[in-house]
Design a protein around this motif. Structure first.
Motif, PDB file in Angstrom:
ATOM      1  N   GLU A 107      60.331  37.190  23.409  1.00 38.22           N
ATOM      2  CA  GLU A 107      60.133  38.260  24.386  1.00 38.22           C
ATOM      3  C   GLU A 107      59.266  39.391  23.846  1.00 38.22           C
ATOM      4  OE1 GLU A 107      62.755  41.577  26.897  1.00 38.22           O
ATOM      5  OE2 GLU A 107      63.765  40.010  25.724  1.00 38.22           O
ATOM      6  N   LYS A 108      59.471  39.770  22.580  1.00 39.34           N
ATOM      7  CA  LYS A 108      58.846  40.975  22.040  1.00 39.34           C
ATOM      8  C   LYS A 108      57.587  40.728  21.209  1.00 39.34           C
ATOM      9  CE  LYS A 108      62.170  43.613  23.634  1.00 39.34           C
ATOM     10  NZ  LYS A 108      61.936  44.595  24.724  1.00 39.34           N
ATOM     11  N   LEU A 109      57.464  39.580  20.578  1.00 37.72           N
ATOM     12  CA  LEU A 109      56.398  39.395  19.595  1.00 37.72           C
ATOM     13  C   LEU A 109      55.292  38.440  20.023  1.00 37.72           C
ATOM     14  CD1 LEU A 109      58.462  39.290  16.267  1.00 37.72           C
ATOM     15  CD2 LEU A 109      57.414  41.257  17.409  1.00 37.72           C
ATOM     16  N   PHE A 110      55.483  37.739  21.144  1.00 37.17           N
ATOM     17  CA  PHE A 110      54.448  36.803  21.588  1.00 37.17           C
ATOM     18  C   PHE A 110      53.349  37.571  22.327  1.00 37.17           C
ATOM     19  CE2 PHE A 110      57.030  33.619  20.031  1.00 37.17           C
ATOM     20  CZ  PHE A 110      56.549  32.344  20.285  1.00 37.17           C
ATOM     21  N   ASN A 111      52.466  38.200  21.534  1.00 38.88           N
ATOM     22  CA  ASN A 111      51.365  38.962  22.115  1.00 38.88           C
ATOM     23  C   ASN A 111      50.184  38.965  21.143  1.00 38.88           C
ATOM     24  OD1 ASN A 111      51.525  41.530  20.348  1.00 38.88           O
ATOM     25  ND2 ASN A 111      53.636  41.286  21.088  1.00 38.88           N
ATOM     26  N   PRO A 112      48.968  39.214  21.641  1.00 35.03           N
ATOM     27  CA  PRO A 112      47.765  39.157  20.803  1.00 35.03           C
ATOM     28  C   PRO A 112      47.791  40.106  19.614  1.00 35.03           C
ATOM     29  CG  PRO A 112      47.161  39.123  23.111  1.00 35.03           C
ATOM     30  CD  PRO A 112      48.637  39.411  23.069  1.00 35.03           C
ATOM     31  N   PHE A 113      48.373  41.309  19.778  1.00 30.78           N
ATOM     32  CA  PHE A 113      48.375  42.275  18.686  1.00 30.78           C
ATOM     33  C   PHE A 113      49.182  41.763  17.495  1.00 30.78           C
ATOM     34  CE2 PHE A 113      50.144  45.988  16.473  1.00 30.78           C
ATOM     35  CZ  PHE A 113      48.964  46.635  16.113  1.00 30.78           C
ATOM     36  N   ILE A 259      39.305  35.844  12.388  1.00 31.82           N
ATOM     37  CA  ILE A 259      39.777  35.711  13.766  1.00 31.82           C
ATOM     38  C   ILE A 259      40.777  36.810  14.102  1.00 31.82           C
ATOM     39  CG2 ILE A 259      41.709  34.135  13.290  1.00 31.82           C
ATOM     40  CD1 ILE A 259      40.989  32.681  15.878  1.00 31.82           C
ATOM     41  N   GLY A 260      41.547  37.252  13.106  1.00 34.26           N
ATOM     42  CA  GLY A 260      42.476  38.351  13.347  1.00 34.26           C
ATOM     43  C   GLY A 260      41.747  39.639  13.681  1.00 34.26           C
ATOM     44  N   LEU A 261      40.666  39.923  12.975  1.00 37.63           N
ATOM     45  CA  LEU A 261      39.883  41.122  13.243  1.00 37.63           C
ATOM     46  C   LEU A 261      39.199  41.047  14.605  1.00 37.63           C
ATOM     47  CD1 LEU A 261      38.296  41.801   9.737  1.00 37.63           C
ATOM     48  CD2 LEU A 261      40.158  43.045  10.844  1.00 37.63           C
ATOM     49  N   VAL A 262      38.733  39.859  14.954  1.00 37.94           N
ATOM     50  CA  VAL A 262      38.108  39.681  16.271  1.00 37.94           C
ATOM     51  C   VAL A 262      39.110  40.000  17.370  1.00 37.94           C
ATOM     52  CG1 VAL A 262      37.185  37.976  17.887  1.00 37.94           C
ATOM     53  CG2 VAL A 262      36.367  38.026  15.526  1.00 37.94           C
ATOM     54  N   VAL A 263      40.329  39.517  17.207  1.00 36.78           N
ATOM     55  CA  VAL A 263      41.365  39.769  18.214  1.00 36.78           C
ATOM     56  C   VAL A 263      41.706  41.262  18.266  1.00 36.78           C
ATOM     57  CG1 VAL A 263      43.756  39.326  18.865  1.00 36.78           C
ATOM     58  CG2 VAL A 263      42.318  37.458  18.047  1.00 36.78           C
ATOM     59  N   VAL A 265      39.752  43.787  17.575  1.00 36.39           N
ATOM     60  CA  VAL A 265      38.656  44.560  18.127  1.00 36.39           C
ATOM     61  C   VAL A 265      38.459  44.287  19.617  1.00 36.39           C
ATOM     62  CG1 VAL A 265      36.155  44.967  18.049  1.00 36.39           C
ATOM     63  CG2 VAL A 265      37.463  44.725  15.925  1.00 36.39           C
ATOM     64  N   PHE A 266      38.503  42.992  19.986  1.00 35.59           N
ATOM     65  CA  PHE A 266      38.179  42.614  21.349  1.00 35.59           C
ATOM     66  C   PHE A 266      39.371  42.145  22.174  1.00 35.59           C
ATOM     67  CE2 PHE A 266      34.314  41.782  18.823  1.00 35.59           C
ATOM     68  CZ  PHE A 266      33.440  42.670  19.465  1.00 35.59           C
ATOM     69  N   GLY A 267      40.507  41.956  21.532  1.00 40.16           N
ATOM     70  CA  GLY A 267      41.647  41.347  22.209  1.00 40.16           C
ATOM     71  C   GLY A 267      42.034  42.016  23.499  1.00 40.16           C
ATOM     72  N   TYR A 268      42.205  43.320  23.469  1.00 40.01           N
ATOM     73  CA  TYR A 268      42.690  43.988  24.668  1.00 40.01           C
ATOM     74  C   TYR A 268      41.611  44.155  25.721  1.00 40.01           C
ATOM     75  CZ  TYR A 268      47.102  44.687  22.366  1.00 40.01           C
ATOM     76  OH  TYR A 268      48.295  44.463  21.737  1.00 40.01           O
ATOM     77  N   LEU A 269      40.346  44.007  25.321  1.00 38.22           N
ATOM     78  CA  LEU A 269      39.281  43.997  26.308  1.00 38.22           C
ATOM     79  C   LEU A 269      39.297  42.695  27.105  1.00 38.22           C
ATOM     80  CD1 LEU A 269      36.304  45.492  24.245  1.00 38.22           C
ATOM     81  CD2 LEU A 269      37.770  46.648  25.913  1.00 38.22           C
ATOM     82  N   VAL A 270      39.681  41.597  26.397  1.00 41.51           N
ATOM     83  CA  VAL A 270      39.694  40.272  27.029  1.00 41.51           C
ATOM     84  C   VAL A 270      41.003  40.038  27.764  1.00 41.51           C
ATOM     85  CG1 VAL A 270      39.620  37.780  26.593  1.00 41.51           C
ATOM     86  CG2 VAL A 270      38.152  39.342  25.287  1.00 41.51           C
ATOM     87  N   PHE A 271      42.108  40.439  27.124  1.00 42.55           N
ATOM     88  CA  PHE A 271      43.407  40.090  27.675  1.00 42.55           C
ATOM     89  C   PHE A 271      43.976  41.201  28.555  1.00 42.55           C
ATOM     90  CE2 PHE A 271      43.342  37.870  23.471  1.00 42.55           C
ATOM     91  CZ  PHE A 271      43.061  36.631  23.990  1.00 42.55           C
TER      92      PHE A 271
END
Length: 271
Positions: A107-113, A259-263, A265-271
């Motif tokens: 519930e709490k940890l399954f997220n891109p961040f 890939i972690g840095l890409v997420v 930087v851009f993760g919340y723009l995409v998701f």
């Protein structure tokens, strides 16, 4: 996107990433967002298709895992049963902690961040470990003690954090306690069998307990993902065992950081 196409894509991702120390769960979470395959069934799908990858390990190591047969000597059978006992000892911490904490984690940890942070931190640890790891006292699974198997199992519990990687956690744990790269990788394979079977059964049970119904189409989608992940993972297992004979895990550490840095930087723009 059509669920069957998503199942093929996710099956390929699972097959490639399950046994590499780059986090299959983390990649599945990210790819799920891209293909629009989300929700309770998607979470169950991600866990269940891992069984396809696990089946590839059973097939690949069948001779070392199956203790029966007239061609096996008493010594061979004894070693196989000892391997299974060490595997069970190693998986106990993850099973206990998984039952207690899985719902909260899901519930709490399954997220891109969370995935991004875990990927970066795990990558840094892999690089540092490979740069400083010199002691290789344990050169075979037979030399692995029950105590060490249990301690590696404690490391495996870190994989409950999405993005950490079950294989990375167990490989790092084994190498920290003096196992060679080959022994660490093989024991990671063996630990995956009961761990992922238990996780899949528990995930299905949790979904059905809420009153959810898996439709005939959803069972077909699960079957497609399962079969694809099996065949892809079978090739990856063989390739990884060849790879570690001459190379280390640093490249996977660098990949995780990238890939972690890409997420991040851009993760919340995409998701």
């Amino acid at each position: 996107m059509n669920d069957f196409i998503s199942a093929v894509i996710l099956g390929i991702v699972e097959g490639i990433t399950e046994f590499l120390p780059i986090s299959s769960t983390g990649h599945l979470i990210l790819v799920n967002r891209f293909v629009g395959f989300t929700g309770k069934f998607a979470n169950t799908f991600d866990v269940v298709i891992q069984l396809g990858a696990i089946l590839s390990v059973i097939v690949y190591f069948w001779n070392r895992l199956f203790p029966f047969g007239s061609r096996k000597s008493i010594i061979d059978k004894t070693e196989i049963w000892r391997l299974w006992r060490k595997t069970i000892v190693g998986v106990l911490p993850a099973i206990v902690l998984g039952v207690l904490c899985w719902d909260y984690v899901e519930e709490k940890l399954f997220n891109p961040f969370t995935v991004a942070i875990s990927l970066v931190v795990g990558g840094i640890i892999l690089i540092i470990l490979e740069s400083t790891h010199k002691k290789q006292a344990i050169r075979s699974i037979g030399e692995l003690s029950y105590k060490t198997a249990f301690l590696i199992g404690l490391f495996q519990c870190l994989a409950m954090i999405p993005g950490t990687s079950r294989s990375a956690a167990t490989i790092i744990g084994a190498m920290v306690f003096g196992a060679s790269r080959g022994v660490a990788t093989e024991f990671s394979f063996f630990l995956a069998i009961p761990t992922m079977m238990a996780a899949s059964v528990y995930s299905l049970y949790s979904m059905l307990e809420t009153g959810a119904v898996i439709t005939a189409t959803q069972w077909q989608v699960l079957a497609v993902g399962f079969v694809v992940s099996f065949f892809v993972a079978l090739g990856v297992v063989a390739a990884l065992l060849r790879y570690i004979q001459k190379r280390d895990f640093k490249i996977f550490g660098y990949y995780r950081i990238l890939i972690g840095l890409v997420v991040l930087v851009f993760g919340y723009l995409v998701f």
